[in-house]
Write an enzyme that holds these catalytic residues in place. Sequence first.
Site, PDB file in Angstrom:
ATOM      1  N   ASP A  38       0.795  -1.243  -0.070  1.00  0.00           N
ATOM      2  CA  ASP A  38      -0.017   0.088  -0.086  1.00  0.00           C
ATOM      3  C   ASP A  38       0.809   1.353  -0.017  1.00  0.00           C
ATOM      4  O   ASP A  38       0.521   2.218  -0.730  1.00  0.00           O
ATOM      5  CB  ASP A  38      -1.001  -0.052   1.269  1.00  0.00           C
ATOM      6  CG  ASP A  38      -2.050  -0.882   1.224  1.00  0.00           C
ATOM      7  OD1 ASP A  38      -2.211  -1.382   0.088  1.00  0.00           O
ATOM      8  OD2 ASP A  38      -2.786  -1.233   2.198  1.00  0.00           O
TER       9      ASP A  38
ATOM     10  N   ASP B 166      -2.505  -2.599  -9.382  1.00  0.00           N
ATOM     11  CA  ASP B 166      -1.001  -1.575  -9.622  1.00  0.00           C
ATOM     12  C   ASP B 166      -0.960  -1.059 -11.004  1.00  0.00           C
ATOM     13  O   ASP B 166       0.268  -0.798 -11.392  1.00  0.00           O
ATOM     14  CB  ASP B 166       0.150  -2.614  -9.380  1.00  0.00           C
ATOM     15  CG  ASP B 166       0.329  -3.785 -10.228  1.00  0.00           C
ATOM     16  OD1 ASP B 166      -0.836  -4.041 -10.942  1.00  0.00           O
ATOM     17  OD2 ASP B 166       1.344  -4.449 -10.503  1.00  0.00           O
TER      18      ASP B 166
END
Length: 283
Positions: free
Chosen positions: A185, A211
């Site tokens: 994160d 991502d």
Amino acid sequence: MNHALDTTCKVLVENLPDGVCCCSTEGIIQYANKSLASLLGFSARQDLSGLSMFTFIHSDYRILMEDFFDRMINKEHSLPAIQVQVATGDEDRRWMEMRWIDIPSDVGVFLVVSDLTSYRTLQDELLLQALTDELTGLYNRRGFKMMADQELKHSHRLKAEVVLLSIDIDTFKQINDTFGHDEGDRVLRMVSRTLESSFRSSDIIGRWGGDEFLVLALDAPSGTVDLLIQRFRQALSDICQRQGLPCTIAVTIGSACSDAKCALSLEQLIQEADRAMYANKRR
């Protein structure tokens, strides 16, 4: 009995939570209750008497208010209410609803004024939540599509060149598996902040999913693609060194361009940039 009822009605109007006023056909306030005075930043309703209602309407909404007033005077019922921004006594801008009450009268027109600021603020916050990614603060897929579509159509009208970048974080799964999801994160947030600092505020940046990130660089000639990519890569490398990350953040980037000769849709740009990105990954 009628006198008592008349007195009761006056007290009721005077103490309503919404503002109530009677204006002349020129927009001059002839009567205002206490609530309207408070909404407009005045301490007493008498202070409003003789002032023009138009003076409180923000300049962006003056034409709308003037049209609304003409409709009231001419008894056109097609637009019974409008929402405008009002400049109050403390120089604040607040959202107000102006609702026309069609009461037969020779003295002017009657309005009920409601403060919608809290409602509009909540509405804006809910819209923002629906369009942004909670982790990164960037546009989510829905938000990016909505904003990018709008800006792309504008660019097409101006015959301006745009560049779309598809950016994918390399070995992101390994980062999560090796260092944990908190570190993953952190990487996503770091890439997001770097994107925001590397591109202009007018460019549209979104987390497309997982991502993968998309950037729609506006008014960007195709010849600037390498410069845009190099600037972002350098900024990402610099921030990784400053933050002392336990891993290196590498990204693969694909690009697509749209110009006056070949005006691609957003879907076409994304598909082309994705194909280029995956081709670069295989190299």
